[in-house]
Write a protein that holds these residues in place. Structure first.
Motif, mmCIF file in Angstrom:
data_model
loop_
_atom_site.group_PDB
_atom_site.id
_atom_site.type_symbol
_atom_site.label_atom_id
_atom_site.label_comp_id
_atom_site.label_asym_id
_atom_site.label_seq_id
_atom_site.Cartn_x
_atom_site.Cartn_y
_atom_site.Cartn_z
ATOM 1 N N VAL A 1 0.863 -1.175 0.000
ATOM 2 C CA VAL A 1 0.000 0.000 0.000
ATOM 3 C C VAL A 1 0.902 1.228 0.000
ATOM 4 N N ASP A 2 0.383 2.337 -0.471
ATOM 5 C CA ASP A 2 1.156 3.577 -0.517
ATOM 6 C C ASP A 2 1.703 3.904 0.879
ATOM 7 N N PRO A 3 3.025 4.071 1.025
ATOM 8 C CA PRO A 3 3.595 4.339 2.354
ATOM 9 C C PRO A 3 3.089 5.636 2.977
ATOM 10 N N ALA A 4 2.808 6.641 2.153
ATOM 11 C CA ALA A 4 2.295 7.901 2.702
ATOM 12 C C ALA A 4 0.912 7.698 3.324
ATOM 13 N N PHE A 5 0.101 6.867 2.694
ATOM 14 C CA PHE A 5 -1.231 6.568 3.235
ATOM 15 C C PHE A 5 -1.105 5.820 4.558
ATOM 16 N N THR A 6 -0.223 4.845 4.592
ATOM 17 C CA THR A 6 -0.016 4.066 5.815
ATOM 18 C C THR A 6 0.448 4.964 6.958
ATOM 19 N N PHE A 7 1.397 5.843 6.683
ATOM 20 C CA PHE A 7 1.907 6.717 7.726
ATOM 21 C C PHE A 7 0.860 7.736 8.163
ATOM 22 N N GLY A 8 0.083 8.253 7.217
ATOM 23 C CA GLY A 8 -0.972 9.214 7.569
ATOM 24 C C GLY A 8 -2.034 8.603 8.460
ATOM 25 N N VAL A 9 -2.454 7.396 8.144
ATOM 26 C CA VAL A 9 -3.449 6.720 8.982
ATOM 27 C C VAL A 9 -2.853 6.415 10.353
ATOM 28 N N SER A 10 -1.573 6.015 10.380
ATOM 29 C CA SER A 10 -0.953 5.715 11.677
ATOM 30 C C SER A 10 -0.786 6.982 12.515
ATOM 31 N N LEU A 11 -0.565 8.129 11.884
ATOM 32 C CA LEU A 11 -0.510 9.387 12.643
ATOM 33 C C LEU A 11 -1.856 9.680 13.305
ATOM 34 N N ALA A 12 -2.930 9.502 12.544
ATOM 35 C CA ALA A 12 -4.263 9.765 13.094
ATOM 36 C C ALA A 12 -4.578 8.792 14.235
ATOM 37 N N VAL A 13 -4.237 7.529 14.068
ATOM 38 C CA VAL A 13 -4.502 6.533 15.113
ATOM 39 C C VAL A 13 -3.646 6.823 16.346
ATOM 40 N N SER A 14 -2.398 7.249 16.131
ATOM 41 C CA SER A 14 -1.527 7.526 17.278
ATOM 42 C C SER A 14 -2.029 8.724 18.090
ATOM 43 N N VAL A 15 -2.570 9.728 17.419
ATOM 44 C CA VAL A 15 -3.124 10.875 18.150
ATOM 45 C C VAL A 15 -4.335 10.435 18.972
ATOM 46 N N LEU A 16 -5.154 9.541 18.399
ATOM 47 C CA LEU A 16 -6.296 9.030 19.160
ATOM 48 C C LEU A 16 -5.838 8.224 20.369
ATOM 49 N N LEU A 17 -4.777 7.428 20.201
ATOM 50 C CA LEU A 17 -4.252 6.661 21.329
ATOM 51 C C LEU A 17 -3.628 7.568 22.391
ATOM 52 N N TRP A 18 -3.038 8.663 21.968
ATOM 53 C CA TRP A 18 -2.276 9.535 22.855
ATOM 54 C C TRP A 18 -3.133 10.627 23.491
ATOM 55 N N PHE A 19 -4.371 10.779 23.048
ATOM 56 C CA PHE A 19 -5.212 11.884 23.498
ATOM 57 C C PHE A 19 -5.366 11.971 25.020
#
Length: 111
Positions: free
Chosen positions: A6-24
């Motif tokens: 899968v596109d690495p930029a897409f993977t990293f972007g989704v992981s950034l969003a998930v990490s912010v949700l985990l870190w909130f």
């Protein structure tokens, strides 16, 4: 070796969003002064690493299954094919039912 991905930029972007949700919750604690900022930063990078690993694993699994070609569908071996039974034409003779009686002999009053 060509691996599906899968596109690495897409993977990293989704992981950034998930990490912010985990870190909130940690962010809320850091803003209120209950958690040190360095601890909050370390927790964010751990959340980012966990989120990236999870998103990468799921996207690699989806890409692998999406790249497999489907096996061709073959007809079942040597099964007899059922031909449709032809319908009766208007010019065909109507078969006489052996159990049928004349209309006069039928008792219409069943009681």
């Amino acid at each position: 070796m060509q691996r599906p991905s899968v596109d690495p930029a897409f993977t990293f972007g989704v992981s950034l969003a998930v990490s912010v949700l985990l870190w909130f919750p940690t962010l809320r604690g850091a803003m209120s002064g209950q958690i040190e900022i360095t601890d909050a930063g370390i927790r964010y990078f751990l959340a980012l690493a966990i989120a990236w690993a999870g998103v990468y694993g799921v996207s690699a699994l989806v890409a692998m299954y999406a790249s497999k070609p489907r096996a061709p569908q073959s007809p079942p071996p040597d099964e007899p094919r059922h031909e449709p039974v032809p319908a009766r034409r208007e010019t065909d003779a109507v078969p006489v039912d052996a159990t049928a009686q004349s209309p006069d002999a039928l008792d219409t009053n069943a009681a």
